[in-house]
Design a protein around this motif. Structure first.
Motif, PDB file in Angstrom:
ATOM      1  N   ARG A 343      35.154  31.199  35.915  1.00  0.00           N
ATOM      2  CA  ARG A 343      36.469  30.606  36.140  1.00  0.00           C
ATOM      3  C   ARG A 343      37.566  31.610  35.813  1.00  0.00           C
ATOM      4  N   ASN A 344      37.442  32.251  34.675  1.00  0.00           N
ATOM      5  CA  ASN A 344      38.491  33.170  34.251  1.00  0.00           C
ATOM      6  C   ASN A 344      38.491  34.472  35.044  1.00  0.00           C
ATOM      7  N   LEU A 345      37.296  34.979  35.322  1.00  0.00           N
ATOM      8  CA  LEU A 345      37.222  36.261  36.020  1.00  0.00           C
ATOM      9  C   LEU A 345      37.724  36.151  37.461  1.00  0.00           C
ATOM     10  N   VAL A 346      37.324  35.078  38.131  1.00  0.00           N
ATOM     11  CA  VAL A 346      37.762  34.884  39.512  1.00  0.00           C
ATOM     12  C   VAL A 346      39.290  34.826  39.567  1.00  0.00           C
ATOM     13  N   HIS A 347      39.867  34.111  38.619  1.00  0.00           N
ATOM     14  CA  HIS A 347      41.324  34.009  38.581  1.00  0.00           C
ATOM     15  C   HIS A 347      41.954  35.386  38.386  1.00  0.00           C
ATOM     16  N   GLN A 348      41.392  36.128  37.456  1.00  0.00           N
ATOM     17  CA  GLN A 348      41.932  37.449  37.138  1.00  0.00           C
ATOM     18  C   GLN A 348      41.832  38.397  38.348  1.00  0.00           C
ATOM     19  N   LEU A 349      40.709  38.359  39.013  1.00  0.00           N
ATOM     20  CA  LEU A 349      40.514  39.232  40.178  1.00  0.00           C
ATOM     21  C   LEU A 349      41.475  38.863  41.310  1.00  0.00           C
ATOM     22  N   GLU A 351      44.369  37.435  41.038  1.00  0.00           N
ATOM     23  CA  GLU A 351      45.715  37.850  40.654  1.00  0.00           C
ATOM     24  C   GLU A 351      45.889  39.350  40.860  1.00  0.00           C
ATOM     25  N   ALA A 352      44.791  40.071  40.773  1.00  0.00           N
ATOM     26  CA  ALA A 352      44.853  41.529  40.965  1.00  0.00           C
ATOM     27  C   ALA A 352      44.815  41.898  42.444  1.00  0.00           C
ATOM     28  N   GLY A 353      44.757  40.870  43.301  1.00  0.00           N
ATOM     29  CA  GLY A 353      44.814  41.161  44.727  1.00  0.00           C
ATOM     30  C   GLY A 353      43.472  41.240  45.418  1.00  0.00           C
ATOM     31  N   LEU A 416      35.899  47.465  39.901  1.00  0.00           N
ATOM     32  CA  LEU A 416      35.780  46.908  41.252  1.00  0.00           C
ATOM     33  C   LEU A 416      36.827  47.492  42.183  1.00  0.00           C
ATOM     34  N   LEU A 417      38.061  47.594  41.691  1.00  0.00           N
ATOM     35  CA  LEU A 417      39.121  48.144  42.529  1.00  0.00           C
ATOM     36  C   LEU A 417      38.758  49.549  42.988  1.00  0.00           C
ATOM     37  N   GLU A 418      38.251  50.317  42.057  1.00  0.00           N
ATOM     38  CA  GLU A 418      37.889  51.692  42.385  1.00  0.00           C
ATOM     39  C   GLU A 418      36.775  51.733  43.430  1.00  0.00           C
TER      40      GLU A 418
END
Length: 429
Positions: A343-349, A351-353, A416-418
């Motif tokens: 729940r928290n990670l999906v939200h964070q990702l 928000e990071a686009g 992940l972004l990288e």
RNA sequence: GUGGCCGUAGCUCAGCUAGGUGAGAGCGCCAGGUUGUGGCCCUGGAGGUCGGGGGUUCAAAUCCCCUCGGUCACCCCA
């Protein structure tokens, strides 16, 4: 009744659309919108419902007006109708708001016609189109046709033809119509019964019949070319010359009449030969120089076209071009603990686009991995009790052959972004 | 609006011609094989008012009528 009580289906000829069809349509509209705006057209959105009178100018004798409109009396006692096309509404808006001319607009929207449904002909159908009010220059005809043609080309369609004709101005058209009516009357007994009926209502419409027995009669009917005034003929020649100079292939088709009465001078149609059905016209349009005046405005020249999205896409299918753009998330989070981490990670990702999804309701690691695979995500983030207690996550590459690594929870986003970034560079290289 | 064809599982379809063998296949879905790993494979499972209603019959997915939906031609048009 074909259904039990409390159960409903969509109306005949009206369909629900889902992924990937919806994304494909969105992409198609975008292709058109970009081209139109690059040419100086702005978007216009007239209402779906208008006073009936707005549409009557399409011609009382046309099928669209006489029997295909969804019209009714609203609770104020006004006669209203669901639009059967957009041109009339756009011209009404022009008359109502008198914007400065030239007024160049494009639109995308749904119209309604109560016809017998068939492939490529639905009761609720989507069109894209453009209209220009206030310009008489034949070079504008060329621009408008070019916009339609190049949009079709941009989709990747190649098995299409542009056919064009000029019905002359209002006077020419009237004289020609009378001449055709007289000719048809002379050959009345050679015509089919249906054609005889059409001849009385709307003689010009007999010209583009598809019935073989009538085609023979029509073949030697008077030609519009002899009825065009000098000015109309000159305008038409300029249009054809302009198209040639832009390298747009066309075929002059004197039998091209088109159904709506408001057409004057230039008329054109784009047909897809890949569509073997009768509904093979993917678009059409023309000049309607008297329409604004008919709707209570000043005498204003006008020209426009509409392309049918449903048929365009059918043609794309037939030519195997313009597939639906792939839609998939970047990351899929798999969590075999209590789900709080997902729940928290999906939200964070997000928000990071990043495009991130997960599964609700838990499930085995195996089943969650299947969901991850189906999601089309490039990377899966695995969170089990091991990871959770270590303050880490496992990253697994779902595209390549399962490269896998563990990173600290605090570094997931950056990692992940990288990786997604380098993936993209790889695919574009 | 007129005429033809079609309508069986979420999807694609077989079965209907000469009514009666427990309503099927492939794909998809779920689970297991592999108690922390997707894609391939194997095994099992769930899922069906045989579009709906009426009729004929001892018996109808199969025959008849009506109806709804789709499709093709005409018509019309995007």
């Amino acid at each position: 009744m074909a259904r039990p009580e409390q159960s409903f289906r969509s109306l005949s000829g009206m369909h629900d659309l889902f992924e990937p069809e919806t994304t494909r349509r969105r992409a198609l509209v975008r292709v058109f919108a970009e081209r139109a705006e690059r040419a100086g057209y702005g978007e216009v959105r007239p209402p779906v419902l208008e006073e009936l009178g707005v549409f009557l100018r399409m011609g009382e004798a046309t099928d669209v007006v006489s029997k295909e409109m969804y019209e009714f009396e609203d609770k104020d006692g006004r006669r209203v109708a669901l639009r059967p096309e957009l041109t009339a509404g756009v011209v009404r808006a022009f008359v109502q708001h008198h914007p400065p001319t030239p007024w160049k607009v494009w639109y995308a929207g749904t119209s309604f016609r109560r016809e017998r449904p068939a492939a490529g002909r639905y009761r609720a159908f989507d069109q894209i189109g453009a209209e220009v009010l206030g310009v008489d220059d034949p070079d504008l005809d060329v621009e408008v046709i070019s916009l339609a043609w190049s949009t079709i080309a941009a989709l990747g369609l190649s098995d299409v033809r542009l056919i064009i004709n000029s019905l002359g101005d209002q006077v020419d058209r009237q004289r020609y119509s009378e001449s055709v009516a007289a000719y048809l009357a002379d050959h009345r007994d050679e015509l089919s019964e249906a054609a005889r009926a059409t001849a009385e209502r709307n003689p010009l419409r007999v010209l583009d019949t598809k019935r073989p027995e009538d085609r023979a009669v029509v073949a030697s009917a008077p030609s519009i070319a002899e009825f065009r005034s000098e000015a109309s003929a000159a305008h038409f020649e300029r249009v054809l010359a302009g198209l040639s100079s832009l390298g747009i292939p066309f075929g002059v088709e004197e039998r091209l009449v088109r159904g709506l009465d408001y057409y004057r001078r230039t008329t054109f149609e784009i047909v897809a030969d890949s569509l073997d059905a009768a509904q093979n016209a993917v678009g059409g349009g023309g000049r309607y120089d008297g329409l604004a005046e008919d709707l209570g405005g000043p005498p204003t020249d006008g020209i426009g076209f509409a392309l049918g999205i449903d048929r365009l896409l059918l043609a794309c299918d037939a030519e195997a071009v313009f597939p639906a753009p792939p839609t998939s998330v970047d990351v899929y989070v798999v969590d075999t603990t209590d789900g709080a981490a997902a729940r928290n990670l999906v939200h964070q990702l997000r928000e990071a686009g990043l495009a991130a999804d997960r599964r609700y309701g838990g499930g085995s690691l195996k089943s969650q991995m299947k969901s991850a695979d189906r999601s089309g995500a490039r990377w899966a983030v695995l969170i089990g009790s091991d990871e959770l207690s270590a303050g880490e996550v496992t990253l697994r590459n779902l595209r390549a052959d399962g490269e896998q690594l563990r990173v600290a929870s605090s570094d997931v986003r950056a990692a992940l972004l990288e990786r997604l970034h380098t993936d993209r560079e790889d695919t574009t290289a």
